[in-house]
Design a protein around this motif. Structure first.
Motif, PDB file in Angstrom:
ATOM      1  N   MET A   4     -12.411  -9.216   8.351  1.00  0.00           N
ATOM      2  CA  MET A   4     -11.502  -8.924   7.257  1.00  0.00           C
ATOM      3  C   MET A   4     -10.098  -8.746   7.819  1.00  0.00           C
ATOM      4  SD  MET A   4     -11.598  -5.738   4.597  1.00  0.00           S
ATOM      5  CE  MET A   4     -13.230  -6.142   4.057  1.00  0.00           C
ATOM      6  N   LEU A   5      -9.085  -9.168   7.024  1.00  0.00           N
ATOM      7  CA  LEU A   5      -7.700  -9.027   7.437  1.00  0.00           C
ATOM      8  C   LEU A   5      -7.012  -7.963   6.613  1.00  0.00           C
ATOM      9  CD1 LEU A   5      -6.559 -12.735   7.898  1.00  0.00           C
ATOM     10  CD2 LEU A   5      -7.319 -11.121   9.621  1.00  0.00           C
ATOM     11  N   PRO A   6      -5.857  -7.479   7.054  1.00  0.00           N
ATOM     12  CA  PRO A   6      -5.097  -6.557   6.239  1.00  0.00           C
ATOM     13  C   PRO A   6      -4.779  -7.169   4.892  1.00  0.00           C
ATOM     14  CG  PRO A   6      -4.210  -6.700   8.460  1.00  0.00           C
ATOM     15  CD  PRO A   6      -5.228  -7.767   8.338  1.00  0.00           C
ATOM     16  N   ALA A   7      -4.425  -6.307   3.909  1.00  0.00           N
ATOM     17  CA  ALA A   7      -4.210  -6.764   2.541  1.00  0.00           C
ATOM     18  C   ALA A   7      -3.164  -7.853   2.457  1.00  0.00           C
ATOM     19  CB  ALA A   7      -3.820  -5.570   1.654  1.00  0.00           C
ATOM     20  N   TYR A   8      -2.074  -7.741   3.253  1.00  0.00           N
ATOM     21  CA  TYR A   8      -1.007  -8.729   3.138  1.00  0.00           C
ATOM     22  C   TYR A   8      -1.448 -10.111   3.573  1.00  0.00           C
ATOM     23  CZ  TYR A   8      -0.462  -7.967   8.190  1.00  0.00           C
ATOM     24  OH  TYR A   8      -0.680  -7.860   9.528  1.00  0.00           O
ATOM     25  N   GLY A   9      -2.556 -10.201   4.281  1.00  0.00           N
ATOM     26  CA  GLY A   9      -3.038 -11.506   4.729  1.00  0.00           C
ATOM     27  C   GLY A   9      -4.229 -12.011   3.938  1.00  0.00           C
ATOM     28  N   LEU A  10      -4.573 -11.337   2.822  1.00  0.00           N
ATOM     29  CA  LEU A  10      -5.793 -11.656   2.102  1.00  0.00           C
ATOM     30  C   LEU A  10      -5.811 -13.092   1.609  1.00  0.00           C
ATOM     31  CD1 LEU A  10      -8.475 -10.960   0.757  1.00  0.00           C
ATOM     32  CD2 LEU A  10      -7.188 -10.001  -1.163  1.00  0.00           C
ATOM     33  N   TYR A  11      -4.754 -13.523   0.912  1.00  0.00           N
ATOM     34  CA  TYR A  11      -4.771 -14.854   0.310  1.00  0.00           C
ATOM     35  C   TYR A  11      -4.732 -15.948   1.358  1.00  0.00           C
ATOM     36  CZ  TYR A  11      -4.253 -12.441  -4.092  1.00  0.00           C
ATOM     37  OH  TYR A  11      -4.481 -11.630  -5.165  1.00  0.00           O
ATOM     38  N   THR A  12      -4.008 -15.713   2.444  1.00  0.00           N
ATOM     39  CA  THR A  12      -4.024 -16.671   3.549  1.00  0.00           C
ATOM     40  C   THR A  12      -5.434 -16.774   4.126  1.00  0.00           C
ATOM     41  OG1 THR A  12      -1.740 -16.175   4.095  1.00  0.00           O
ATOM     42  CG2 THR A  12      -3.055 -17.215   5.809  1.00  0.00           C
ATOM     43  N   HIS A  13      -6.095 -15.622   4.236  1.00  0.00           N
ATOM     44  CA  HIS A  13      -7.457 -15.594   4.773  1.00  0.00           C
ATOM     45  C   HIS A  13      -8.422 -16.305   3.828  1.00  0.00           C
ATOM     46  CE1 HIS A  13     -10.571 -14.381   7.445  1.00  0.00           C
ATOM     47  NE2 HIS A  13     -11.113 -13.494   6.635  1.00  0.00           N
ATOM     48  N   ILE A  14      -8.227 -16.114   2.509  1.00  0.00           N
ATOM     49  CA  ILE A  14      -9.080 -16.783   1.525  1.00  0.00           C
ATOM     50  C   ILE A  14      -8.925 -18.298   1.636  1.00  0.00           C
ATOM     51  CG2 ILE A  14      -9.376 -17.231  -0.946  1.00  0.00           C
ATOM     52  CD1 ILE A  14      -8.823 -14.257  -1.431  1.00  0.00           C
ATOM     53  N   ALA A  21     -14.645  -2.596   8.937  1.00  0.00           N
ATOM     54  CA  ALA A  21     -13.518  -3.449   8.550  1.00  0.00           C
ATOM     55  C   ALA A  21     -12.735  -2.822   7.407  1.00  0.00           C
ATOM     56  CB  ALA A  21     -14.024  -4.832   8.161  1.00  0.00           C
ATOM     57  N   LEU A  22     -13.444  -2.257   6.435  1.00  0.00           N
ATOM     58  CA  LEU A  22     -12.763  -1.596   5.309  1.00  0.00           C
ATOM     59  C   LEU A  22     -11.976  -0.381   5.785  1.00  0.00           C
ATOM     60  CD1 LEU A  22     -15.656  -1.804   2.694  1.00  0.00           C
ATOM     61  CD2 LEU A  22     -13.411  -2.883   2.460  1.00  0.00           C
ATOM     62  N   THR A  23     -12.514   0.324   6.740  1.00  0.00           N
ATOM     63  CA  THR A  23     -11.834   1.500   7.280  1.00  0.00           C
ATOM     64  C   THR A  23     -10.598   1.108   8.087  1.00  0.00           C
ATOM     65  OG1 THR A  23     -13.951   2.667   7.418  1.00  0.00           O
ATOM     66  CG2 THR A  23     -12.127   3.562   8.700  1.00  0.00           C
ATOM     67  N   ARG A  24     -10.742   0.078   8.880  1.00  0.00           N
ATOM     68  CA  ARG A  24      -9.650  -0.320   9.767  1.00  0.00           C
ATOM     69  C   ARG A  24      -8.520  -1.031   9.042  1.00  0.00           C
ATOM     70  NH1 ARG A  24     -10.261  -4.104  15.227  1.00  0.00           N
ATOM     71  NH2 ARG A  24      -8.045  -4.086  15.797  1.00  0.00           N
ATOM     72  N   TYR A  25      -8.871  -1.957   8.137  1.00  0.00           N
ATOM     73  CA  TYR A  25      -7.853  -2.816   7.545  1.00  0.00           C
ATOM     74  C   TYR A  25      -7.442  -2.433   6.128  1.00  0.00           C
ATOM     75  CZ  TYR A  25      -8.982  -5.889  11.459  1.00  0.00           C
ATOM     76  OH  TYR A  25      -9.186  -6.404  12.708  1.00  0.00           O
ATOM     77  N   THR A  79      -9.557  -3.455  -7.027  1.00  0.00           N
ATOM     78  CA  THR A  79      -9.740  -2.072  -7.477  1.00  0.00           C
ATOM     79  C   THR A  79      -8.765  -1.082  -6.860  1.00  0.00           C
ATOM     80  OG1 THR A  79     -11.334  -1.575  -5.712  1.00  0.00           O
ATOM     81  CG2 THR A  79     -12.214  -2.498  -7.765  1.00  0.00           C
ATOM     82  N   LYS A  80      -8.157  -1.455  -5.724  1.00  0.00           N
ATOM     83  CA  LYS A  80      -7.286  -0.536  -4.961  1.00  0.00           C
ATOM     84  C   LYS A  80      -8.044   0.716  -4.533  1.00  0.00           C
ATOM     85  CE  LYS A  80      -4.070  -3.403  -6.301  1.00  0.00           C
ATOM     86  NZ  LYS A  80      -3.692  -4.536  -5.437  1.00  0.00           N
ATOM     87  N   ASN A  81      -9.358   0.584  -4.349  1.00  0.00           N
ATOM     88  CA  ASN A  81     -10.173   1.756  -4.036  1.00  0.00           C
ATOM     89  C   ASN A  81     -11.200   1.405  -2.957  1.00  0.00           C
ATOM     90  OD1 ASN A  81     -11.640   4.118  -3.984  1.00  0.00           O
ATOM     91  ND2 ASN A  81     -12.052   4.190  -6.184  1.00  0.00           N
ATOM     92  N   PRO A  82     -10.773   1.333  -1.692  1.00  0.00           N
ATOM     93  CA  PRO A  82     -11.730   0.988  -0.621  1.00  0.00           C
ATOM     94  C   PRO A  82     -12.828   2.021  -0.439  1.00  0.00           C
ATOM     95  CG  PRO A  82      -9.642   1.728   0.313  1.00  0.00           C
ATOM     96  CD  PRO A  82      -9.420   1.577  -1.156  1.00  0.00           C
ATOM     97  N   ASP A  83     -12.521   3.298  -0.736  1.00  0.00           N
ATOM     98  CA  ASP A  83     -13.519   4.354  -0.544  1.00  0.00           C
ATOM     99  C   ASP A  83     -14.738   4.140  -1.441  1.00  0.00           C
ATOM    100  OD1 ASP A  83     -11.737   5.402   1.220  1.00  0.00           O
ATOM    101  OD2 ASP A  83     -11.170   7.131   0.003  1.00  0.00           O
ATOM    102  N   ALA A  84     -14.493   3.661  -2.673  1.00  0.00           N
ATOM    103  CA  ALA A  84     -15.605   3.432  -3.599  1.00  0.00           C
ATOM    104  C   ALA A  84     -16.525   2.335  -3.082  1.00  0.00           C
ATOM    105  CB  ALA A  84     -15.070   3.069  -4.981  1.00  0.00           C
ATOM    106  N   LEU A  85     -15.954   1.280  -2.517  1.00  0.00           N
ATOM    107  CA  LEU A  85     -16.781   0.207  -1.970  1.00  0.00           C
ATOM    108  C   LEU A  85     -17.549   0.692  -0.745  1.00  0.00           C
ATOM    109  CD1 LEU A  85     -17.740  -2.689  -2.054  1.00  0.00           C
ATOM    110  CD2 LEU A  85     -15.709  -3.355  -0.750  1.00  0.00           C
TER     111      LEU A  85
END
Length: 337
Positions: A1-11, A315-319, A261-267
């Motif tokens: 997983m990549l940081p949020a700013y790289g999500l669409y590039t990663h997709i 990955a969710l914790t780190r990124y 969701t802007k809620n990584p803790d829930a996932l």
């Protein structure tokens, strides 16, 4: 997983990689067709007039057969894909016991999914429920009229609203990224290889008898062995491609769920609750690959279709800035409605 700013590039990178892997699967169809032609030539001791009975003759004859065997193999594959395209949702629900529900039957569950879709401008999929204590969910559908998200009754009982929303977001990301279509193609094509391989290797006794009869028939025996080896290799490579597709898409879907969701803790807490409790008895492996978690890991995780839950949480914790709790005790169920 990549940081949020790289999500669409990663997709986008993942979609390009997936297309290349799918193209590789179709390339394996040609190799399989050649292997079957070679086996047929070797077992029948059939060569064109004037060809000496040596290995190169059998290889050349099998290549000539590809002029009609190759198109036939693609036609058969395309036909099977067409059937899967039309009926895959019904076939999956049949083996899982899933059923579609209305807003009246599951108002809170329906509202969670609908609100998430409205807030993010996503098409509203159908909602399904599998009456099973396992904790799992999956998405199906290859076009907007077929899209559906199905959850188990066990998942409904174990997750909070926020956690269920995170799981819905994970499955919606699969739909948005065309993962369902990609995995359907991969599972169907790999299934063809497995089917052909099983037929060939189940007839191992006959092939052994045939090879004994061909010891003094020039290149027939080595041609037969090469054909059988190619069939085994094609099956193995198809499984590697299939598992590579599954593992990558789960990280991207987790990242997409956080973006929605802007809620990584829930996932994170949802994954902790699901971990080790997602097995759907009697459900084929190809369907389990579509689920949010597939506990069937294979030999030392080499054949696992999903990354370990611990790796996904890391990955969710780190990124994504999530925080993994010390424990994930199941909260009070939020009801059947």
């Amino acid at each position: 997983m990549l940081p949020a700013y790289g999500l669409y590039t990663h997709i986008q990178a993942n979609q390009t990689r997936s297309r290349l892997l799918i193209a590789g699967l179709f390339g394996l169809v040609l190799i399989l067709a050649f292997a079957l032609a070679l086996v047929a030539r070797a077992t029948s001791l059939s060569l064109p007039r004037g060809y000496p009975p040596i290995l190169s003759s059998y290889l050349a004859a099998a290549l000539q057969d590809m002029l009609w065997v190759g198109p036939l193999a693609f036609l058969a594959t395309g036909l099977w894909l067409l059937i899967a395209y039309r009926f895959h949702g019904a076939m999956i629900d049949r083996v899982t016991g899933g059923r579609l529900v209305t807003r009246e039957e599951a108002p809170r569950l329906y509202a969670l999914l609908e609100n998430l879709c409205i807030a993010r401008g996503l098409p509203m999929p159908k909602l399904g429920i599998v009456d099973d204590p396992a904790l799992n969910a999956y998405a199906t559908g290859l076009n907007p009229s077929q899209y559906a998200v199905t959850v188990t009754s066990g998942l409904m009982a174990a997750l909070t609203d926020a956690e269920m929303e995170a799981v819905f977001a994970h499955e919606l990301t699969h739909i948005r990224n065309d993962d369902v279509r990609t995995m359907m193609i991969a599972v169907v094509v790999a299934g063809i290889f497995a089917f052909v391989g099983e037929i060939v290797f189940r007839s191992g006794l006959d092939l052994g008898r045939a090879s004994g009869e061909r010891k003094n028939k020039g290149g027939a025996l080595p041609a037969l062995l090469i054909g059988v080896a190619l069939i085994g290799l094609v099956w193995l490579l198809s499984q590697v491609i299939r598992f590579a597709l599954s593992r990558t898409r789960e990280y991207v879907a987790d990242a997409g769920a956080v973006e929605l969701t802007k809620n990584p803790d829930a996932l994170i807490t949802a994954l902790l609750k699901i971990s080790g409790r997602g097995e759907l008895p009697g459900v084929p492996s190809g369907v389990m690959e579509l689920c949010v978690d597939n506990p069937r890991s294979g030999f030392k995780d080499f054949l696992a279709t999903h990354p370990p839950i611990d790796d996904r949480i890391a990955a969710l914790t780190r990124y994504a800035g999530g925080r993994a709790p010390a424990s994930a005790a199941v909260v009070a169920p939020w009801g059947r409605g």
